[in-house]
Scaffold this motif. Structure first.
Motif, PDB file in Angstrom:
ATOM      1  N   GLN A 177       0.060   7.601  -1.001  1.00 18.36           N
ATOM      2  CA  GLN A 177      -0.286   8.549  -2.481  1.00 18.36           C
ATOM      3  C   GLN A 177       0.991   9.301  -3.006  1.00 18.36           C
ATOM      4  O   GLN A 177       1.417   9.959  -1.984  1.00 18.36           O
ATOM      5  N   ASN A 237       3.542   6.781  -8.032  1.00 17.46           N
ATOM      6  CA  ASN A 237       2.387   5.728  -8.332  1.00 17.46           C
ATOM      7  C   ASN A 237       1.795   6.073  -9.829  1.00 17.46           C
ATOM      8  O   ASN A 237       1.015   5.424 -10.228  1.00 17.46           O
ATOM      9  N   PHE A 238       2.121   7.174 -10.352  1.00 16.81           N
ATOM     10  CA  PHE A 238       1.315   7.477 -11.442  1.00 16.81           C
ATOM     11  C   PHE A 238       2.780   7.490 -12.686  1.00 16.81           C
ATOM     12  O   PHE A 238       3.647   7.682 -12.330  1.00 16.81           O
ATOM     13  N   ARG A 239       1.984   7.252 -13.870  1.00 14.20           N
ATOM     14  CA  ARG A 239       2.859   6.947 -14.798  1.00 14.20           C
ATOM     15  C   ARG A 239       2.812   8.054 -15.937  1.00 14.20           C
ATOM     16  O   ARG A 239       1.657   8.399 -16.128  1.00 14.20           O
ATOM     17  N   ARG A 252       0.797  -1.220   0.076  1.00 17.21           N
ATOM     18  CA  ARG A 252      -0.004   0.012   0.078  1.00 17.21           C
ATOM     19  C   ARG A 252       0.859   1.206   0.031  1.00 17.21           C
ATOM     20  O   ARG A 252       1.017   1.945   1.095  1.00 17.21           O
ATOM     21  N   PRO A 253       1.391   1.684  -1.148  1.00 16.76           N
ATOM     22  CA  PRO A 253       2.167   2.713  -1.089  1.00 16.76           C
ATOM     23  C   PRO A 253       1.516   4.156  -0.962  1.00 16.76           C
ATOM     24  O   PRO A 253       0.260   3.946  -1.108  1.00 16.76           O
TER      25      PRO A 253
END
Ligand code: HEM
Ligand SMILES: [Cu+2]
Lengths: 228, 145, 585
Positions: B136, B140-142, B133-134
């Motif tokens: 926010q 996390n976004f690419r 559970r990284p």
């Protein structure tokens, strides 16, 4: 059904195409053709279900948490709508076989209304997801409360499949609406190739049942996950 | 005319009328099954696999009802039935893909990751990491497109 | 094959009247072609369009071969090279080989062979051509506008996340092409089931029809899988739906599973039709009943079925579970059995046959040899241990070219030569064609055999720069030299076939003395194929050995009167009152 069943009337029947010998042959050819097409559709959606199965087994907990944001009442109502529309289409096919034009028109009409209603509800759901930033992408999860504690990346995977699968299903619904509307107009105008021959109606019916079939699986898989 | 045995099976006229009550009864059954699905998904059977199995079982029953009655396979020719079956059979075959994922953990190859929770032994990190559970964060976004 | 016509009120028309109204000459306007429902015309339209894409694929192949003649590369940037070999693979597989034999010869011959007036769904058939053209246009558009550099396999995450080329557009094009295949497949299945002429039972069907049937089954079951899988890449690139992206927990290996779940069966989509053609050619030019008809027919179905169970042999090194690897390796060996059954049956058919070395037959014979090499090297690749050494080397490149070019393309050429008189009503120059067939065989082997050797030595595939291993250069040079010969062998037919259209002698209904319903109607056939629905009385490979022997003797005596190696009755002489129906050879 004397006119249609006339097995030896070469070229007598207005609905008979030139490449066929008789109506029996033509009807079965069309139905088998439709079914082979549905087989391809089964494989088409089946692939997505395989992907779904794998990922769900990998990320059970997170997907469970992520799915809590879905609106079960809306999904349920949509299921009911599709079941009803499937029923009315079946009745329409039956009426087409009995050549009861009015009944066909009514039942196809109800089906159309249901289909549009389904899309309406679906788009409300989609809007909600967009507003809650549940559409995959850089903005995903800007409102973490809607993730219900799921890991954002796995939740994103879930919503990727959610939008992919329901989206493709919605595309099928749209195609269905177009086809059914076309059929309705043909019946309305008393076009001979649909009124003398129930097979076009039956084929459209088969397609619509398939759309229903996909949703029968999508609904429990997407909306009704048990807590692992 | 061409494939006589098959088209004969269709009966004269090539179709069979379904009774209205059949269709309506089918609708009611489908509705009821849907209710059961929703209900069953909330019941705690102790193991969520049971819920999943029940949900799939009911969905399959519903699918069969739709295929059998609404789609008229009950009255269809053997040829049509064959094609109905083929699609689902090959679809089930495709689940063979999952066999890969199911058997990976049993690989005995001595590997370099000896400190893995299962005592090591696989050449590649085979186990799926427990759901991390990284926080926010940007990573996390690419970048897309 | 003998047939008795059903009364239809047309039996009074004279041969000349029939000649006037064949399917080509009925109406030559562009509109009549673009809106036709005639399976024969659609077949011709496909022939023209796939030739175009084949030409483009061939040009890219030429570029690749030229680039590889020097260890340091010649003209292409690395990135361009990636785009060129991707273009080559995509064009050759998706727009040529998968489509070629079913859409051209399947379309043209299936109704003729089973004695039907048309396919079951003529308009759907036309639609499939349009879908194909749309798909081809999109693919070309994508290639011109940005190109693709992921190879024809589109492995994620490269294709979905990192590639800067125009992958989405090309995939949409492939998607359209896939639907074109699917519609063709549906059409063939229904046609085979429902449109056979009276008396045409399943075991009287020509083996080409069996092959088309099995191919269609594979098409409709496999193509949707790759269609949706590739579409998911588009979704990922355009709509940002992360289906396979590893950093969000997606699994790229899953993509490979799904891709090969189609693409291994796809190699059977490419080779099964070739098997069908092969059976026709061998039986006819050995003038013998095909050996073990039932075995050939059922091995076709067995290949179609088993073909769905071996996809994992493309993923032995893709971190697939080794247990599944073992199973896939085993089944890969099993799938070679029905292929071998076919090879043995053809060889047994040749045994003691009255072999005629016509140009289609030369192609058929080279098929047997080349496919055997290709299939056997498939077994090298299918065994787990050697695969690790050989995968991603030129050994693979050689393997699949032996099966796809040596197999399918050779069969395609054989079919083109065999049925050309039927399709166009003209005879081409047989002696030229024979030499050309030999040229193709030589050129092909010179191109691809060195690739086995250098692959075994370790030359990786998809590299254009081997500066630090110049020992591969001789093999590359050989290969490029062979490619030039092969290219010549593929261009020459274009000339003599087109020339035959202009001034070739007119063909009779049955220039090869072949059996089969398609040879009983005129060349070229009338729009409705048969003037009367034929009734089939006996099976298609019904060669009478005694009669054949006598005819062989007679042919020797008559040799000079035939047109450059055709049957004595090949020329349609207008004066002679030949009967082109019920054409006993
Ligand atoms: C006798 C049956 C066959 C066997 C056992 C076999 C086995 C294999 C194996 C194991 C590979 C994978 C090599 C690797 O990537 O490491 C391969 C690649 C390939 N085979 Fe075959 N094969 C057979 C027949 C065919 C046929 C009939 C065709 C086509 C007409 C074909 C076309 C291909 C292609 C295109 C590839 C390369 C795919 C790529 O781009 O990676 N094969 N074959
Ligand atoms: Cu393979």
């Amino acid at each position: 059904m004397a006119a249609i069943a006339d097995a030896h009337g070469h070229g007598h029947d207005e609905a008979l195409h030139h490449q066929f010998e008789d109506m029996d042959q033509q009807n079965e050819a069309y139905l088998v053709g439709m079914w082979t097409f549905l087989v391809t559709e089964v494989m088409f959606f089946g692939t997505l279900f395989i992907i779904y199965t794998l990922y769900r087994s990998m990320y059970q907990m997170d997907w469970y948490l992520a799915h809590e944001a879905l609106n079960i009442p809306m999904g349920g109502v949509n299921t009911i709508i599709l079941l009803i529309s499937s029923f009315t289409v079946a009745v329409a096919v039956r009426s087409a076989q009995r050549r009861e034009r009015n009944l066909v028109l009514w039942n196809l009409g109800i089906t159309l209304v249901c289909a549009v209603g389904f899309l309406g509800i679906k788009s409300v759901e989609y809007m909600e997801k967009f507003q809650h930033n549940l559409y995959p992408g850089p903005e995903f999860g800007r409102h973490p409360e809607y993730l219900h504690g799921a890991a954002p990346n796995f939740a994103q995977l879930y919503y990727g499949l959610y939008f992919g699968m329901t989206g493709l299903h919605a595309v099928h619904v749209i195609v269905g609406i177009i086809v059914i509307a076309y059929l309705w107009v043909k019946w309305f105008l008393n076009a001979k190739n649909v009124t003398l021959d129930y097979v076009p109606t039956e084929m459209v019916g088969l397609y619509w049942h398939f759309v229903d079939l996909v949703w029968i699986f999508l609904f429990p898989l997407m909306y009704l996950m048990p807590k692992p | 005319m061409a494939t006589t045995p098959l088209s004969k099976a269709a009966g004269h006229g090539g179709h069979h009328e379904v009774k209205f009550n059949h269709l309506f009864g089918n609708l009611l059954a489908l509705m009821a099954l849907m209710g059961i699905t929703i209900w069953a998904s909330y019941v705690n059977f102790g193991n969520s696999t049971i819920n999943n199995l029940i949900a799939l079982l009911i969905a399959s029953v519903k699918a069969c009802l739709v295929i059998w009655i609404f789609m008229g396979v009950k009255f269809a020719t053997p040829l049509t039935r064959l094609w109905v079956a083929v699609g689902f059979i090959v679809f089930i075959l495709m689940f063979g893909i999952l066999g890969d994922y199911a058997t990976r953990r049993f690989e005995p190859t001595a590997g370099w990751e000896l400190n893995r929770p299962n005592g090591g032994g696989t050449a590649l990190p085979r186990e799926w990491p427990p759901a991390k559970r990284p926080e926010q964060g940007a990573e996390n976004f690419r970048p897309r497109l | 094959m003998s047939s008795i016509p059903i009364e239809k009120g047309l039996e009074n028309s004279s041969p000349h009247q029939r000649e006037q109204a064949n399917y080509l000459t009925v109406d030559w306007s562009l509109k009549s072609w673009l809106t036709t429902g005639d399976h024969k015309r659609i077949g011709i339209m496909y022939l023209i369009s796939i030739s175009f894409f084949f030409l483009l694929g061939g040009i890219s192949a030429g570029l690749i071969r030229y680039e590889l003649t020097s260890p340091a590369g010649r003209v292409l940037e690395s990135e361009t090279y990636n785009k060129i070999f991707s273009a080559h693979g995509i064009l050759m597989i998706f727009t040529f080989l998968v489509v070629a034999i079913p859409a051209v010869f399947g379309n043209f011959l299936l109704p003729l062979m089973i004695g039907a007036r048309d396919l079951a769904f003529p308009r759907l058939n036309l639609m499939s051509w349009y879908l194909y053209m749309i798909g081809g246009t999109l693919i070309l558009g994508g290639m011109i506008n940005g190109g693709v550099d992921s190879g024809w396999t589109f492995y994620v995450p490269y294709s979905s996340m990192y590639a800067n080329s125009n992958i989405a557009l090309v995939i949409v094009g492939i998607f359209f092409g896939g639907f074109s295949s699917i519609t063709t497949g549906i059409n063939f299945i229904v046609t085979t089931h429902k449109m056979r002429a009276p008396g045409m039972t399943w075991f009287r069907l020509p083996l080409f029809v069996w092959a088309m049937y099995a191919t269609s089954v594979v098409i409709i079951l496999g193509t949707p899988v790759v269609a949706i899988t590739l579409l998911l890449i588009v979704f990922e690139r355009v709509f940002q739906l992360p289906i396979f992206s590893p950093e969000l927990g997606g699994d790229p290996v899953l993509f490979q599973h799904l891709f090969w779940f189609y693409s291994h069966p796809a190699v059977y989509i490419m080779i099964l039709p070739a098997f069908g053609i092969q059976s026709e050619l061998i039986a006819n030019f050995a003038r013998k009943r095909i050996f073990g008809y039932h075995f050939v027919a059922f091995s076709t179905l067995a290949i179609a079925g088993l073909g769905f169970l071996v996809w994992g042999h493309h993923m032995f090194i893709s971190s697939q579970s080794m247990y599944q690897g073992i199973v896939f390796s085993l089944i890969s060996f099993l799938v070679a059995v029905p292929s071998a059954v076919k090879i043995f049956n053809w060889t047994a058919t040749l045994y003691k046959g009255n072999i005629r070395l016509t140009s289609p037959m030369i192609y058929a014979l080279s098929f047997i040899g080349l496919f055997t090499v290709g299939g056997l090297t498939g077994l090298f690749l299918g065994s787990l241990g050697t695969n690790v050494h050989l995968t991603n080397t030129y050994f693979i490149v050689a393997h699949f070219h032996y099966v796809m070019v040596g197999g399918s393309l050779t069969a395609f050429l054989g079919a083109l030569h065999y049925w050309w008189p039927k399709m166009t009503g003209r005879l081409y120059s047989e002696s030229l064609a024979k030499w050309n067939a030999v040229l193709v065989f030589v050129g092909f082997n010179l191109t691809f055999f060195p690739q086995f050797v250098m692959g075994w030595m370790g030359m990786p595939r998809r590299y254009h720069y081997y500066y630090f291993a110049p020992e591969y250069q001789p093999y590359h040079l050989m290969s490029t030299a062979g490619a030039s010969v092969l290219a010549l062998g593929l261009i020459i037919p274009g000339f003599y076939l087109l020339k035959s259209l202009a001034n070739g002698p007119k063909a009779s209904a049955n220039p090869w003395g072949a059996h089969g319903l398609e040879w009983e109607t005129a060349s070229p056939p009338v729009t409705t194929n048969f003037e009367q629905t034929p009734i089939v009385m006996d099976e298609v490979y019904d060669f009478d050995p005694v009669l054949e022997h006598e005819q062989a003797q007679a042919r020797k005596a008559l040799e000079p009167t035939g047109y450059e190696g055709y049957e004595p009755g090949a020329l349609a002489e207008p004066k002679k009152d030949e009967s082109d129906l019920g054409g006993k050879s």
